[in-house]
Design a protein around this motif. Structure first.
Motif, short mmCIF file in Angstrom:
data_model
loop_
_atom_site.label_atom_id
_atom_site.label_comp_id
_atom_site.label_asym_id
_atom_site.label_seq_id
_atom_site.Cartn_x
_atom_site.Cartn_y
_atom_site.Cartn_z
N HIS A 59 -58.53 111.57 -14.01
CA HIS A 59 -59.83 111.87 -14.58
C HIS A 59 -59.96 113.37 -14.80
N MET A 60 -60.58 113.76 -15.87
CA MET A 60 -60.79 115.17 -16.16
C MET A 60 -61.53 115.84 -15.00
N HIS A 61 -61.05 116.98 -14.58
CA HIS A 61 -61.69 117.70 -13.47
C HIS A 61 -62.82 118.57 -14.01
N VAL A 62 -63.98 118.43 -13.43
CA VAL A 62 -65.12 119.29 -13.70
C VAL A 62 -65.56 119.86 -12.36
N GLU A 63 -65.65 121.17 -12.28
CA GLU A 63 -66.04 121.82 -11.03
C GLU A 63 -67.34 121.21 -10.50
N GLY A 64 -67.33 120.84 -9.21
CA GLY A 64 -68.51 120.27 -8.57
C GLY A 64 -68.67 118.78 -8.76
N SER A 65 -67.72 118.12 -9.45
CA SER A 65 -67.83 116.68 -9.65
C SER A 65 -67.46 115.92 -8.38
N LEU A 66 -67.77 114.65 -8.37
CA LEU A 66 -67.55 113.79 -7.21
C LEU A 66 -66.07 113.70 -6.87
N PRO A 67 -65.68 114.07 -5.64
CA PRO A 67 -64.27 114.00 -5.25
C PRO A 67 -63.89 112.59 -4.77
N TYR A 68 -62.58 112.38 -4.61
CA TYR A 68 -62.04 111.12 -4.08
C TYR A 68 -62.62 109.90 -4.77
N CYS A 69 -62.62 109.91 -6.07
CA CYS A 69 -63.27 108.85 -6.83
C CYS A 69 -62.27 108.11 -7.72
N ILE A 70 -62.36 106.79 -7.70
CA ILE A 70 -61.57 105.92 -8.57
C ILE A 70 -62.55 105.23 -9.51
N ARG A 71 -62.28 105.33 -10.80
CA ARG A 71 -63.11 104.67 -11.81
C ARG A 71 -62.28 103.61 -12.51
N ILE A 72 -62.97 102.64 -13.10
CA ILE A 72 -62.29 101.58 -13.85
C ILE A 72 -63.08 101.27 -15.11
N LEU A 73 -62.34 100.99 -16.17
CA LEU A 73 -62.91 100.46 -17.40
C LEU A 73 -62.09 99.22 -17.73
N MET A 74 -62.77 98.06 -17.70
CA MET A 74 -62.12 96.78 -17.97
C MET A 74 -62.59 96.25 -19.31
N HIS A 75 -61.67 95.65 -20.06
CA HIS A 75 -62.03 94.92 -21.27
C HIS A 75 -61.78 93.45 -20.99
N VAL A 76 -62.81 92.64 -21.21
CA VAL A 76 -62.73 91.22 -20.90
C VAL A 76 -63.25 90.39 -22.08
N GLN A 77 -62.70 89.20 -22.19
CA GLN A 77 -63.14 88.25 -23.21
C GLN A 77 -64.03 87.24 -22.51
N LEU A 78 -65.32 87.19 -22.91
CA LEU A 78 -66.27 86.28 -22.29
C LEU A 78 -67.09 85.56 -23.34
N PRO A 79 -67.64 84.41 -22.99
CA PRO A 79 -68.50 83.72 -23.95
C PRO A 79 -69.69 84.60 -24.34
N VAL A 80 -70.11 84.49 -25.59
CA VAL A 80 -71.24 85.27 -26.07
C VAL A 80 -72.47 85.03 -25.20
N LEU A 81 -72.64 83.80 -24.72
CA LEU A 81 -73.81 83.46 -23.93
C LEU A 81 -73.67 83.84 -22.45
N HIS A 82 -72.62 84.55 -22.10
CA HIS A 82 -72.42 85.00 -20.71
C HIS A 82 -73.59 85.89 -20.33
N ALA A 83 -73.98 85.81 -19.08
CA ALA A 83 -75.06 86.68 -18.60
C ALA A 83 -74.66 88.14 -18.81
N LYS A 84 -75.64 89.01 -18.84
CA LYS A 84 -75.38 90.44 -19.02
C LYS A 84 -74.36 90.92 -17.99
N VAL A 85 -73.40 91.72 -18.45
CA VAL A 85 -72.38 92.22 -17.53
C VAL A 85 -73.02 93.19 -16.53
N GLN A 86 -72.43 93.22 -15.34
CA GLN A 86 -72.89 94.11 -14.29
C GLN A 86 -71.80 95.13 -14.00
N HIS A 87 -72.12 96.38 -14.24
CA HIS A 87 -71.23 97.48 -13.88
C HIS A 87 -71.40 97.71 -12.39
#
Length: 132
Positions: A87-115
């Motif tokens: 992840h790009m380093h920005v001074e003062g940003s949150l340390p020890y952090c793991i982020r994820i971006l997932m792409h998924v195929q779901l039915p259109v009528l699936h409930a709203k996704v929860q991040h």
């Protein structure tokens, strides 16, 4: 797109999440990645076979293990395209952090996704934190 002639329309969704790690060790990172991905699957009722790809980014203070290597060991994640980046380093940003971006195929009528933002990463997006 209609799937298998059953009249279900599908959509590509992007789901985000993040978690902090207590220390730069393989065990701590494994625990955090597992907690994050478990929560994403559970809260979004994901079947891993519908996950197209997942990109993990880690802050520069985490290098004990690749998060994708941890995710690759999960049941039914063998066909998920996985990638790790720093992840790009920005001074003062949150340390020890793991982020994820997932792409998924779901039915259109699936409930709203929860991040999902866990542990110290809740501060990144307090508007998306689910309580309870």
């Amino acid at each position: 797109m209609t799937f298998g002639g059953c009249g279900v329309d599908w959509r590509l969704w992007a789901i985000r999440g993040a978690v902090t790690v207590s220390e730069n060790t393989e065990d701590a990172m494994r625990e955090a990645v597992t907690e994050l991905v478990d929560a994403l699957e559970e809260r979004n009722h994901l079947d891993p076979t519908c996950i197209i790809s997942a990109t993990f980014s880690v802050t520069r203070d985490l290098d004990a293990v690749f998060p994708a290597a941890i995710a690759r060991q999960r049941p039914h994640w063998d066909n998920v395209a996985l990638l790790d980046v720093q992840h790009m380093h920005v001074e003062g940003s949150l340390p020890y952090c793991i982020r994820i971006l997932m792409h998924v195929q779901l039915p259109v009528l699936h409930a709203k996704v929860q991040h999902v933002y866990l542990r110290g990463a809740r501060d990144l997006r307090p508007d998306l934190v689910v309580t309870g």
